[in-house]
Design a protein around this motif. Structure first.
Motif, PDB file in Angstrom:
ATOM      1  N   GLY A 130      77.047 -51.889   4.904  1.00 48.66           N
ATOM      2  CA  GLY A 130      75.918 -51.283   4.219  1.00 48.66           C
ATOM      3  C   GLY A 130      76.421 -50.268   3.201  1.00 48.66           C
ATOM      4  O   GLY A 130      77.631 -50.025   3.116  1.00 48.66           O
ATOM      5  N   ILE A 131      75.496 -49.700   2.423  1.00 45.05           N
ATOM      6  CA  ILE A 131      75.893 -48.778   1.356  1.00 45.05           C
ATOM      7  C   ILE A 131      75.091 -47.480   1.440  1.00 45.05           C
ATOM      8  O   ILE A 131      73.872 -47.487   1.607  1.00 45.05           O
ATOM      9  N   LEU A 132      75.804 -46.358   1.333  1.00 47.01           N
ATOM     10  CA  LEU A 132      75.158 -45.058   1.126  1.00 47.01           C
ATOM     11  C   LEU A 132      75.169 -44.814  -0.378  1.00 47.01           C
ATOM     12  O   LEU A 132      76.226 -44.865  -1.006  1.00 47.01           O
ATOM     13  N   TYR A 133      73.997 -44.553  -0.933  1.00 53.20           N
ATOM     14  CA  TYR A 133      73.896 -44.303  -2.372  1.00 53.20           C
ATOM     15  C   TYR A 133      73.571 -42.818  -2.534  1.00 53.20           C
ATOM     16  O   TYR A 133      72.531 -42.364  -2.057  1.00 53.20           O
ATOM     17  N   SER A 134      74.470 -42.072  -3.155  1.00 54.57           N
ATOM     18  CA  SER A 134      74.259 -40.623  -3.156  1.00 54.57           C
ATOM     19  C   SER A 134      74.386 -39.999  -4.529  1.00 54.57           C
ATOM     20  O   SER A 134      75.062 -40.515  -5.419  1.00 54.57           O
TER      21      SER A 134
END
Lengths: 340, 340
Positions: A130-134
């Motif tokens: 999954g991806i954390l978009y920050s």
């Protein structure tokens, strides 16, 4: 050693098998933790000992391929550079990922659209979990379309009108804490030097300032709420207005504003906290604790934002679709507030 | 969309093949850029169009496994947190890695030995192309044994008595530049507030201070070389000694020392640069440009250290075994130096 520093050779699975006296298939099953493979306890122990003796490194790429997914969690960040202390988001995400057997893939895009597209494509090709978009300031954001191809959680930002889950700092509670510090010391005319930039920090901290006053039964004099650019120059320039308003305490939008205000007060022969109590926001490492006097402030919880992002992504912490998890901003008391 | 935000399904290679009217093997050869595979230009174009139309993502894990190595470069760092601006090492390494078709795997160890061992093991298991081992202050370091299992380059540190290649800031030239700024404005009694911590920065910048004096034909009064803790408190505390020595200019070991010195001068009613010229070192984003007046300083080349580390690792830039590549520290002139 070659001239590049690399040791000459890599230990192969065949060598592990020979030392352990088992087949290569048996070694493969043991090191890849293959479910359903029937290996005797003794053979397993011999393989594990041979792995240690020879310094064999399993190939995780093979394991990931078999599983169809990797242990990677992607972290896409718009900038490591400009808000330096926000690097703690990376640290929090990395340590939480490791605790759950995952590895963090970080991509810094400097808010460049092409770089962001490349970063997301790379992560998807590596079959991330999954991806954390920050983002490095708390703000509303638009979602790049590629994010929809995998699980994702927003960190320090949110996407209004979508079902995306977000983890953000609790700006309202932070503003309430900062103001309450001054109210508790008896201050009743508290100026708030807010930022000129529209943002959740601007709205939230102002709301917190009002709520703290309401809780203390103190009426807010709207004239005490000022705007200034959110850096040293803004705080320096606001001093004259603050003094003219008869404020005895000031809540500054951030530590940099407080630093500029300190300079302006010092030039007028005024002292913190004797002549003016000051509270900042951010707890910027290189500034807040090293001003004269050290600045009381409220910390942005960057480490915890990153860690909570990973927990939400992995389903360890539940957040409803479209909702934001608000993370507390801890109070850091120092010496810039006097008793009245 | 599910409640986790993920779109429902992934496009398979078979679907690409069906849309393009070719076999799955042909699709595999095109998307994996297989050398020696004979595919007609027309079929190749049809596959590429189908990839775009369907939003197919190739599986890089499979490609890496076939090649026996990955496109990863590992970056092991002892701390992202404590020297925030050094995060630019990550940015430089990442952007240079991308330019060469590689992806950066970052691991922050907070100088914890167990975390470092885990980080190196993880990178070796992912069959990284090589590892950059970096520290956030320039210093001598000991090499963890696992580094020898792959190509490696040290960034912002070096391992005395080994054949390891390193990329470090040119502290001597930086110290020379900082001192030369003051000499060029006619200053002849220039104090140097050095750090109390033994380090290449301490030795190198002092040597640069001496060399700049020698080049200008000015004798160094050794009494002008002071030691102080390398933060605001150190600069503040050094002011009295600097004034007693009759210095007209000060080279501070870093920007934080200069910030503390500014405070002490202001409290005495003295002004920078009229009464005292000041030069810092580091060019810390949140401080140097925002002091009153903005501070002339010399920048640590963090971005370039990271980028050069990648080039050396990939053989694009040659460094002899055991040697260090010294990267220039650029001068950042601002308003804290007066003409005499």
């Amino acid at each position: 050693m070659t001239s590049t520093g690399r040791a000459d050779r890599t230990v192969t699975m065949r060598e592990v098998a020979e030392r352990a006296g088992v087949s290569v298939t048996t070694v493969s099953h043991v090191v890849n933790d293959k479910a359903g493979a029937r290996i005797g306890a003794e053979a397993r122990a011999r393989v594990q000992q041979a792995v240690v003796d020879l310094g064999y490194r399993p190939n995780v790429l093979a394991k990931n391929l078999v599983q169809g997914t990797s242990a990677f969690i992607g972290l896409v960040a718009d900038s490591i550079a400009t808000t330096p202390f926000a690097g703690q988001i990376i640290r929090g995400a990395q340590e939480e990922a490791w605790r759950h057997g995952h590895v963090l893939l970080v991509a810094n895009t400097e808010a460049d659209e092409a770089a962001e597209r490349d970063a997301l494509a790379m992560m998807l090709e590596y079959k991330v979990r999954g991806i954390l978009y920050s983002t490095w300031t708390h703000r509303a954001t638009q979602l790049p379309p590629a994010l929809a191809e995998t699980d994702h959680v927003l960190v320090n930002c949110y996407a209004p009108g979508t079902a995306t889950r977000a983890v953000v700092p609790d700006e309202v509670a932070g503003g309430r804490s900062a103001t309450a510090l001054l109210l508790a010391q008896g201050h009743r005319r508290i100026a708030f030097v807010n930022t000129t930039s529209p943002s959740p920090a601007r709205e939230g901290r102002l709301q917190g300032y009002r709520e703290a006053h309401a809780e203390a039964g103190v009426e807010v004099d709207e004239a005490l709420v000022l705007d200034a650019s959110p850096e040293q120059e803004g705080g320096y320039g606001a001093a004259e207005r603050i003094l003219a308003l008869g404020a005895t305490g000031v809540f500054c939008h951030n530590d940099r504003v407080a630093m500029g205000l300190y300079d302006a007060l010092r030039e007028r022969g005024l002292r913190v906290p004797r002549d003016m109590a000051v509270v900042g926001f951010d707890n910027q490492e290189v500034i807040a604790g090293h001003l004269r006097p050290p600045l009381s402030t409220v910390a942005l919880p960057h480490y915890e934002l990153g860690a909570a992002g990973v927990r939400v992504l992995l389903g360890e912490q539940r957040v409803e679709p479209g909702a934001s998890l608000r993370v507390a901003c801890p109070v850091i008391p120092r010496d810039s507030i006097s008793a009245r």
